[in-house]
Design a protein around this motif. Structure first.
Motif, PDB file in Angstrom:
ATOM      1  N   ASN A 169     105.957  56.747 110.943  1.00 40.11           N
ATOM      2  CA  ASN A 169     106.215  55.323 111.139  1.00 40.11           C
ATOM      3  C   ASN A 169     105.322  54.839 112.271  1.00 40.11           C
ATOM      4  OD1 ASN A 169     107.249  52.801 111.917  1.00 40.11           O
ATOM      5  ND2 ASN A 169     109.178  53.313 110.910  1.00 40.11           N
ATOM      6  N   PRO A 170     104.539  53.802 112.010  1.00 36.58           N
ATOM      7  CA  PRO A 170     103.595  53.361 113.059  1.00 36.58           C
ATOM      8  C   PRO A 170     104.294  52.924 114.337  1.00 36.58           C
ATOM      9  CG  PRO A 170     103.676  51.812 111.214  1.00 36.58           C
ATOM     10  CD  PRO A 170     104.388  53.034 110.772  1.00 36.58           C
ATOM     11  N   LEU A 171     105.551  52.531 114.243  1.00 40.81           N
ATOM     12  CA  LEU A 171     106.235  52.063 115.447  1.00 40.81           C
ATOM     13  C   LEU A 171     106.543  53.197 116.418  1.00 40.81           C
ATOM     14  CD1 LEU A 171     108.706  49.491 113.937  1.00 40.81           C
ATOM     15  CD2 LEU A 171     106.627  49.051 115.196  1.00 40.81           C
ATOM     16  N   SER A 172     106.516  54.417 115.901  1.00 41.74           N
ATOM     17  CA  SER A 172     106.895  55.534 116.782  1.00 41.74           C
ATOM     18  C   SER A 172     105.794  55.848 117.794  1.00 41.74           C
ATOM     19  CB  SER A 172     107.204  56.770 115.954  1.00 41.74           C
ATOM     20  OG  SER A 172     106.039  57.218 115.327  1.00 41.74           O
ATOM     21  N   ARG A 173     104.633  55.215 117.675  1.00 36.53           N
ATOM     22  CA  ARG A 173     103.559  55.484 118.632  1.00 36.53           C
ATOM     23  C   ARG A 173     103.796  54.781 119.960  1.00 36.53           C
ATOM     24  NH1 ARG A 173     102.195  50.913 116.437  1.00 36.53           N
ATOM     25  NH2 ARG A 173     100.869  49.472 117.564  1.00 36.53           N
ATOM     26  N   ILE A 174     104.650  53.718 119.955  1.00 38.30           N
ATOM     27  CA  ILE A 174     104.813  52.898 121.154  1.00 38.30           C
ATOM     28  C   ILE A 174     105.553  53.683 122.237  1.00 38.30           C
ATOM     29  CG2 ILE A 174     105.797  50.766 122.054  1.00 38.30           C
ATOM     30  CD1 ILE A 174     105.577  49.713 119.161  1.00 38.30           C
ATOM     31  N   VAL A 175     105.005  53.666 123.422  1.00 40.23           N
ATOM     32  CA  VAL A 175     105.619  54.373 124.547  1.00 40.23           C
ATOM     33  C   VAL A 175     105.823  53.400 125.702  1.00 40.23           C
ATOM     34  CG1 VAL A 175     105.339  56.209 126.226  1.00 40.23           C
ATOM     35  CG2 VAL A 175     104.556  56.544 123.903  1.00 40.23           C
ATOM     36  N   THR A 176     107.006  53.416 126.288  1.00 44.15           N
ATOM     37  CA  THR A 176     107.306  52.553 127.422  1.00 44.15           C
ATOM     38  C   THR A 176     107.624  53.416 128.624  1.00 44.15           C
ATOM     39  OG1 THR A 176     108.215  50.929 125.916  1.00 44.15           O
ATOM     40  CG2 THR A 176     108.786  50.690 128.230  1.00 44.15           C
ATOM     41  N   LEU A 177     107.011  53.048 129.746  1.00 39.50           N
ATOM     42  CA  LEU A 177     107.292  53.769 130.984  1.00 39.50           C
ATOM     43  C   LEU A 177     108.034  52.833 131.916  1.00 39.50           C
ATOM     44  CD1 LEU A 177     104.954  56.001 132.979  1.00 39.50           C
ATOM     45  CD2 LEU A 177     105.884  54.025 134.114  1.00 39.50           C
ATOM     46  N   ARG A 178     109.102  53.320 132.516  1.00 43.15           N
ATOM     47  CA  ARG A 178     109.839  52.498 133.472  1.00 43.15           C
ATOM     48  C   ARG A 178     110.006  53.257 134.764  1.00 43.15           C
ATOM     49  NH1 ARG A 178     114.956  49.488 130.944  1.00 43.15           N
ATOM     50  NH2 ARG A 178     115.810  51.550 131.284  1.00 43.15           N
ATOM     51  N   VAL A 179     109.771  52.553 135.836  1.00 44.77           N
ATOM     52  CA  VAL A 179     109.944  53.206 137.130  1.00 44.77           C
ATOM     53  C   VAL A 179     110.426  52.172 138.132  1.00 44.77           C
ATOM     54  CG1 VAL A 179     107.536  52.864 137.790  1.00 44.77           C
ATOM     55  CG2 VAL A 179     108.831  54.702 138.825  1.00 44.77           C
ATOM     56  N   LYS A 180     111.308  52.596 139.009  1.00 46.76           N
ATOM     57  CA  LYS A 180     111.763  51.673 140.061  1.00 46.76           C
ATOM     58  C   LYS A 180     110.680  51.564 141.118  1.00 46.76           C
ATOM     59  CE  LYS A 180     116.489  50.813 140.054  1.00 46.76           C
ATOM     60  NZ  LYS A 180     117.836  51.081 140.413  1.00 46.76           N
ATOM     61  N   LEU A 181     110.380  50.331 141.505  1.00 47.23           N
ATOM     62  CA  LEU A 181     109.283  50.126 142.454  1.00 47.23           C
ATOM     63  C   LEU A 181     109.600  50.770 143.799  1.00 47.23           C
ATOM     64  CD1 LEU A 181     106.555  48.767 142.690  1.00 47.23           C
ATOM     65  CD2 LEU A 181     107.681  46.775 143.609  1.00 47.23           C
ATOM     66  N   SER A 182     110.882  50.771 144.160  1.00 46.28           N
ATOM     67  CA  SER A 182     111.247  51.313 145.474  1.00 46.28           C
ATOM     68  C   SER A 182     110.973  52.803 145.556  1.00 46.28           C
ATOM     69  CB  SER A 182     112.721  51.030 145.745  1.00 46.28           C
ATOM     70  OG  SER A 182     113.487  51.530 144.682  1.00 46.28           O
ATOM     71  N   THR A 183     110.951  53.512 144.414  1.00 41.85           N
ATOM     72  CA  THR A 183     110.720  54.956 144.456  1.00 41.85           C
ATOM     73  C   THR A 183     109.262  55.298 144.698  1.00 41.85           C
ATOM     74  OG1 THR A 183     110.418  54.976 142.082  1.00 41.85           O
ATOM     75  CG2 THR A 183     112.627  55.433 142.910  1.00 41.85           C
ATOM     76  N   LEU A 184     108.377  54.293 144.601  1.00 41.58           N
ATOM     77  CA  LEU A 184     106.953  54.572 144.816  1.00 41.58           C
ATOM     78  C   LEU A 184     106.593  54.628 146.296  1.00 41.58           C
ATOM     79  CD1 LEU A 184     105.256  52.399 142.070  1.00 41.58           C
ATOM     80  CD2 LEU A 184     105.749  54.809 142.019  1.00 41.58           C
ATOM     81  N   ASN A 185     107.521  54.172 147.153  1.00 41.60           N
ATOM     82  CA  ASN A 185     107.314  54.209 148.612  1.00 41.60           C
ATOM     83  C   ASN A 185     106.010  53.521 149.034  1.00 41.60           C
ATOM     84  OD1 ASN A 185     109.659  55.575 149.002  1.00 41.60           O
ATOM     85  ND2 ASN A 185     108.679  57.569 148.714  1.00 41.60           N
ATOM     86  N   LEU A 186     105.861  52.279 148.632  1.00 46.67           N
ATOM     87  CA  LEU A 186     104.655  51.532 148.991  1.00 46.67           C
ATOM     88  C   LEU A 186     104.901  50.762 150.282  1.00 46.67           C
ATOM     89  CD1 LEU A 186     104.006  50.086 145.449  1.00 46.67           C
ATOM     90  CD2 LEU A 186     102.628  51.821 146.553  1.00 46.67           C
ATOM     91  N   ASP A 187     103.838  50.561 151.054  1.00 53.55           N
ATOM     92  CA  ASP A 187     103.996  49.739 152.255  1.00 53.55           C
ATOM     93  C   ASP A 187     103.779  48.269 151.884  1.00 53.55           C
ATOM     94  OD1 ASP A 187     101.367  49.664 151.812  1.00 53.55           O
ATOM     95  OD2 ASP A 187     100.720  50.301 153.798  1.00 53.55           O
ATOM     96  N   LYS A 188     103.822  47.396 152.881  1.00 55.47           N
ATOM     97  CA  LYS A 188     103.833  45.957 152.632  1.00 55.47           C
ATOM     98  C   LYS A 188     102.604  45.511 151.835  1.00 55.47           C
ATOM     99  CE  LYS A 188     105.364  42.062 155.447  1.00 55.47           C
ATOM    100  NZ  LYS A 188     105.375  41.536 156.810  1.00 55.47           N
TER     101      LYS A 188
END
Lengths: 344, 371
Positions: free
Chosen positions: A177-196
């Motif tokens: 099924n062509p729809l099975s190729r779709i991949v979504t990545l989700r990540v919480k921004l706070s877990t990336l530990n970015l500065d201002k």
């Protein structure tokens, strides 16, 4: 053949011979007709067509076995009867099924010779006991669930990146099924530990893929034909955005007040107009340059702090009944205007 | 005939207490009269609003009702209270009216103009800014400014405004105490000398329409200095002020170039007037959704309507919300409409109308029309 005939004609042989050649190639029907001619006989007019009438066949009794469904024991092992997915078969299913559209008031047709029941996919091979048995069988290949990951929070902290993709199962000539190729990545921004700075840059890079309410960054890829490729692409995107946001480019120093992601009151026109207003009330001449305005100490202006807060919240949190009211209260205090009377 | 008159009289008398007030001077209005209607004197009404100032639908209604009655509402009382306690030596305070469409911003402004008139203010009132920048009749008079390079003049609109200014401030201009402090040279033969009365300047703008925009510019400067010298106190009222800050106007130059609002001389003049670099005055502005095109009407809050530029221009200003009718105001308005026979039928209609109009003054008036 006609070519041959022409050839013979041109030689001028006797026509009898020619005829014989024709005979040689004529059909059998011609032969039969000749036969009929020989034993000449009158045809009989059969008005009632008695001769053609077929005699009624006596129904021959043959011993038909009763339906398999009726002979099934109620405590049989259903998994053996219907082990895998297959099209519906009425004799194997001991259930009084009905399916199909009928006018109102009638019962839908029964299971025998019912195309409607055969069209639809069935899950008769996936009864709870069968699933249970199959799970039991698979269990020997499974490993134990890690004990530390006992809660949703624990999973989130140890595995912040969430990959969402779909598998499709359907009865059609192809299992892809062509729809099975779709991949979504989700990540919480706070877990990336970015500065201002890098957080601001990251947000500008991902654009509308960031949801402020849930703090989630969602990256979806569907451009590659296969799921694995999309998965790798999504990973690449996250990595690239992350590392790019950590870089500080030379041109980023040219950021002006219009490019700011938040409203800094001290660098804005609001403070300038406040200082000008204050100097005017004290009849002082204001000849300050832009840096002086930024450096100007507002604490000597009465009620300026509340005003600063109100303007900042009006700009940063967006305009709403509350922020505008707060602004009104702060300005009234600042300008010495009596407060609004609340009428009940 | 007599009985009918008697009936009308008694009806008026019996209802007079509930929705009307006899206090026709806005200076005396106070919290006790919230929601009550007061009637404007025909003459003041004519001198103040004959050249605009009321919304069109309200103007029609005054004709129907044969009187100009304005409801005393909380925002106006709040403003009066603020103005009364203002320190007039400090820079002018700018008030911005905001609120939903049809909630009565323009009428609150009209009420305040009446107040200013009663209180002896010099009134500079722009009835509707979009009239200059957004309404384009077939023959809109436009010319390039002689004095300001790259600017556009609207001489006819400017002259019309000067007439409006003249009619609104007849008494003050006639008194002739306001004098021009600078010499203005319009052309070789025309000039306004130092010490000439202000009315002469205005008159010049009306008769020599070509110079109307420059006259307004001069007038505004003069009025600012006069106010600073405490020779007069000034009340500035601009309705639809946010129209000055919408990026484009509907005007086109003869070369089909779109005109920006800041390229119109009247805009610069009134932006100059609304700065807080002068004293002894009051500035009342309104931010109206109807003053800008449909694509910028999503919210009625002042920051959104004024845009960044307008907000920075006015900041710090006092935002004053003109809201929907309260319970009391609604009932008073309904009984007023009943008195004027604008609303008839069983009393239950009012409850229904309150829901259907959501207590919005304009909608309520519209929905009562067929009843």
């Amino acid at each position: 053949m006609s070519i041959i005939i022409k050839h013979w004609r041109s030689t001028g042989l006797p026509s009898n011979f020619n005829l014989r050649i024709w005979r040689l190639h004529s059909t059998n029907a011609d032969v039969a007709a000749k036969k009929g001619e020989e034993e000449e006989e009158f045809r009989v007019l059969d008005i009632l067509k008695k001769r053609d009438r077929v005699q009624r066949r006596v129904a021959r009794r043959n011993d038909v076995q009763p339906d398999r469904a009726e002979r099934m024991a109620p405590d049989q092992n259903w998994g053996n009867v219907w082990p895998g997915p297959k099209t519906f078969h009425p004799s194997s299913v001991p259930l009084p099924l009905h399916q199909g559209y009928v006018p109102k008031g009638q019962a839908p047709p029964g299971k025998k010779a019912n195309a409607e029941l055969m069209k639809i996919p069935n899950f008769l091979h996936l009864t709870p006991p069968v699933i249970k048995a199959q799970c039991e069988a698979i269990k020997q290949f499974c490993t134990e669930w890690p004990k530390q990951l006992n809660s949703e929070e624990a999973i989130e902290t140890h595995y912040p990146v969430e990959i969402i993709s779909s598998d499709y199962c359907h009865a059609s000539p192809t299992i892809r099924n062509p729809l099975s190729r779709i991949v979504t990545l989700r990540v919480k921004l706070s877990t990336l530990n970015l500065d201002k700075h890098s957080r601001d840059k990251f947000l500008r890079l991902v654009g509308d893929r960031y949801d402020e309410q849930t703090d989630l960054v969602t990256i979806t890829a569907d451009r590659c034909p296969v799921k694995k490729q999309n998965l790798e692409y999504v990973d690449y995107l996250l990595t690239a955005c992350y590392h790019e946001s950590l870089n500080v480019e030379e041109w980023e120093k040219d950021k002006t007040e219009d490019d700011m992601e938040y409203y800094d009151w001290h660098k804005n026109a609001s403070k300038k107009s406040l200082v000008q207003w204050f100097l005017r009330t004290n009849n002082e001449v204001c000849d300050l340059n832009d840096d002086d305005y930024v450096q100007y100490d507002v604490s000597q202006i009465p009620n300026a702090e509340g005003y600063e807060k109100a303007v900042s919240s009006l700009m940063n949190d967006g305009e709403s009944e509350e922020t505008v009211n707060n602004y009104a209260i702060a300005v009234r205090k600042l300008l010495g205007v009596p407060e609004k009377k609340i009428v009940t | 005939m007599l009985t009918r008159n008697w009936r009308i009289l008694s009806r008026q008398y019996s209802q007079a207490v509930t929705f009307r007030t006899n206090e026709s001077s806005p200076q005396q209005h106070n919290e006790k009269q919230t929601g009550l209607f007061y009637t404007l004197n025909q003459d003041t009404c004519k001198s103040l609003f004959s050249n605009g100032g009321f919304p069109k639908s309200f103007l029609k209604q005054t004709k129907t009702f044969t009187e100009t009655a304005i409801m005393i509402r909380q925002p106006a009382l709040d403003l009066i209270n603020c103005i009364k306690s203002t320190n007039f030596d400090a820079p002018v305070i700018r008030y911005v009216l905001y609120g939903e469409k049809g909630s009565g911003k323009s009428l609150t402004m009209a009420h305040m103009i009446h107040y200013a008139h009663e209180d002896g203010y010099l009134i500079l009132h722009v009835p509707w800014v979009s009239e200059w920048l957004r309404r384009v009749p077939r023959h809109k008079e436009m010319s390039n400014s002689q004095t300001h390079e790259g600017f556009v003049d609207l001489p006819l609109d400017a002259a019309a405004w000067l007439i409006h200014f003249k009619t609104q401030n007849q008494a003050l201009l006639k008194a002739g105490e306001l004098k021009v402090s600078e010499e203005y040279v319009w052309s070789k033969r025309e000039k306004t000398e130092v010490g000439a009365p202000l009315s002469e300047l205005v008159e010049h703008g009306i008769t020599r329409v070509k110079y109307a925009c420059d006259v307004i510019y001069a007038l505004v400067r003069e009025i600012k200095t006069l106010s600073n010298k405490k020779q007069c106190k000034t009340f500035v009222a601009v309705d639809g002020f946010n129209s000055f800050f919408y990026p484009l106007t509907r005007l086109n130059t003869p070369t089909k170039r779109k005109v920006k609002p800041e390229e119109v001389t009247l805009t610069t003049t009134f932006l100059e007037l609304t700065k807080n670099d002068w004293t002894n005055g009051v500035i009342l502005l309104s931010a109206d959704q109807l003053a800008v095109p449909d694509d910028h009407q999503e919210s009625y809050f002042p920051r959104y309507l004024l845009r960044k530029k307008g907000f920075e221009h006015l900041d710090p200003f006092v935002p004053i919300e003109v809201g929907r009718y309260t319970e009391k105001e609604f009932l008073s308005c309904a009984s007023y409409y009943r008195d004027r026979l604008w609303l008839r039928g069983p009393p239950e209609t009012e409850i229904e109308l309150k829901f259907t109009s959501a207590s919005n003054p304009y909608k309520f008036m519209e929905q009562c029309a067929p009843l």
